[in-house]
Scaffold this motif. Structure first.
Motif, PDB file in Angstrom:
ATOM      1  N   THR A   1      27.787  46.556  39.034  1.00 53.19           N
ATOM      2  CA  THR A   1      27.630  46.104  37.657  1.00 53.19           C
ATOM      3  C   THR A   1      27.907  44.616  37.591  1.00 53.19           C
ATOM      4  O   THR A   1      28.543  44.040  38.487  1.00 53.19           O
ATOM      5  N   HIS A   2      27.448  43.984  36.525  1.00 57.00           N
ATOM      6  CA  HIS A   2      27.703  42.555  36.352  1.00 57.00           C
ATOM      7  C   HIS A   2      29.195  42.288  36.240  1.00 57.00           C
ATOM      8  O   HIS A   2      29.689  41.278  36.737  1.00 57.00           O
ATOM      9  N   ALA A   3      29.928  43.197  35.618  1.00 52.55           N
ATOM     10  CA  ALA A   3      31.377  43.034  35.497  1.00 52.55           C
ATOM     11  C   ALA A   3      32.037  43.043  36.878  1.00 52.55           C
ATOM     12  O   ALA A   3      32.929  42.238  37.156  1.00 52.55           O
ATOM     13  N   GLU A   4      31.591  43.943  37.754  1.00 54.22           N
ATOM     14  CA  GLU A   4      32.147  43.992  39.111  1.00 54.22           C
ATOM     15  C   GLU A   4      31.816  42.735  39.894  1.00 54.22           C
ATOM     16  O   GLU A   4      32.668  42.198  40.608  1.00 54.22           O
ATOM     17  N   LEU A   5      30.588  42.246  39.761  1.00 57.33           N
ATOM     18  CA  LEU A   5      30.194  41.022  40.461  1.00 57.33           C
ATOM     19  C   LEU A   5      31.017  39.831  39.977  1.00 57.33           C
ATOM     20  O   LEU A   5      31.449  38.993  40.775  1.00 57.33           O
ATOM     21  N   TYR A   6      31.250  39.775  38.671  1.00 61.10           N
ATOM     22  CA  TYR A   6      32.064  38.693  38.113  1.00 61.10           C
ATOM     23  C   TYR A   6      33.493  38.796  38.638  1.00 61.10           C
ATOM     24  O   TYR A   6      34.083  37.796  39.049  1.00 61.10           O
ATOM     25  N   GLN A   7      34.040  39.996  38.632  1.00 61.16           N
ATOM     26  CA  GLN A   7      35.411  40.200  39.124  1.00 61.16           C
ATOM     27  C   GLN A   7      35.525  39.764  40.576  1.00 61.16           C
ATOM     28  O   GLN A   7      36.480  39.095  40.959  1.00 61.16           O
ATOM     29  N   ARG A   8      34.541  40.124  41.386  1.00 63.60           N
ATOM     30  CA  ARG A   8      34.561  39.714  42.799  1.00 63.60           C
ATOM     31  C   ARG A   8      34.486  38.202  42.933  1.00 63.60           C
ATOM     32  O   ARG A   8      35.141  37.626  43.785  1.00 63.60           O
ATOM     33  N   SER A   9      33.674  37.576  42.077  1.00 66.04           N
ATOM     34  CA  SER A   9      33.514  36.122  42.188  1.00 66.04           C
ATOM     35  C   SER A   9      34.792  35.381  41.820  1.00 66.04           C
ATOM     36  O   SER A   9      35.128  34.382  42.440  1.00 66.04           O
ATOM     37  N   ILE A  10      35.519  35.868  40.823  1.00 69.64           N
ATOM     38  CA  ILE A  10      36.739  35.138  40.451  1.00 69.64           C
ATOM     39  C   ILE A  10      37.888  35.419  41.410  1.00 69.64           C
ATOM     40  O   ILE A  10      38.757  34.571  41.585  1.00 69.64           O
ATOM     41  N   THR A  11      37.883  36.582  42.051  1.00 68.96           N
ATOM     42  CA  THR A  11      38.942  36.847  43.028  1.00 68.96           C
ATOM     43  C   THR A  11      38.644  36.184  44.356  1.00 68.96           C
ATOM     44  O   THR A  11      39.562  35.955  45.146  1.00 68.96           O
TER      45      THR A  11
ATOM     46  N   GLU B   1      37.305  33.122  44.618  1.00 66.62           N
ATOM     47  CA  GLU B   1      37.494  31.683  44.477  1.00 66.62           C
ATOM     48  C   GLU B   1      38.914  31.301  44.859  1.00 66.62           C
ATOM     49  O   GLU B   1      39.848  32.043  44.632  1.00 66.62           O
TER      50      GLU B   1
END
Length: 108
Positions: free
Chosen positions: A90-100, A102
């Motif tokens: 999901t987009h939420a999971e992709l976003y979560q992965r991207s911020i963790t 960084e």
């Protein structure tokens, strides 16, 4: 994305929604609930694929065969939705992965 792409996308969406409006009322209700669920959950396949178009085709086949909508999707519509998207990110999971991922992210 150009203006032409935006206009073409709107035309396609309107044509898609016209097909939804041609479904029997019970199918329309379930389709809209599934659509809301997908918009809330945000599977990547929703924006990158034809998930809603394929769902609409599936519903039209159900109507053509004379089956009720709950005969097609089952009594647990949310479980049907989850099965459709499966392990799709999901987009939420992709976003979560991207911020963790960084440096200095919350997951570090």
């Amino acid at each position: 994305m150009t203006i032409h792409d935006i206009i073409e996308g709107k035309k396609q969406w309107r044509a898609h929604m016209a097909r939804v409006k041609s479904l029997p009322p019970d199918y329309q209700i379930v389709y809209r609930e599934i659509q809301k669920y997908f918009f809330k959950v945000g599977p990547v396949a929703l924006t990158e694929g034809n998930l809603l178009a394929e769902l609409l085709d599936f519903f039209e086949q159900g109507v053509a065969s004379g089956r009720g909508v709950l005969d097609v999707v089952g009594s647990d519509v949310a479980a049907f939705c989850d099965e459709l998207i499966g392990d799709e990110p999901t987009h939420a999971e992709l976003y979560q992965r991207s911020i963790t991922a960084e440096p200095g992210g919350a997951g570090k």
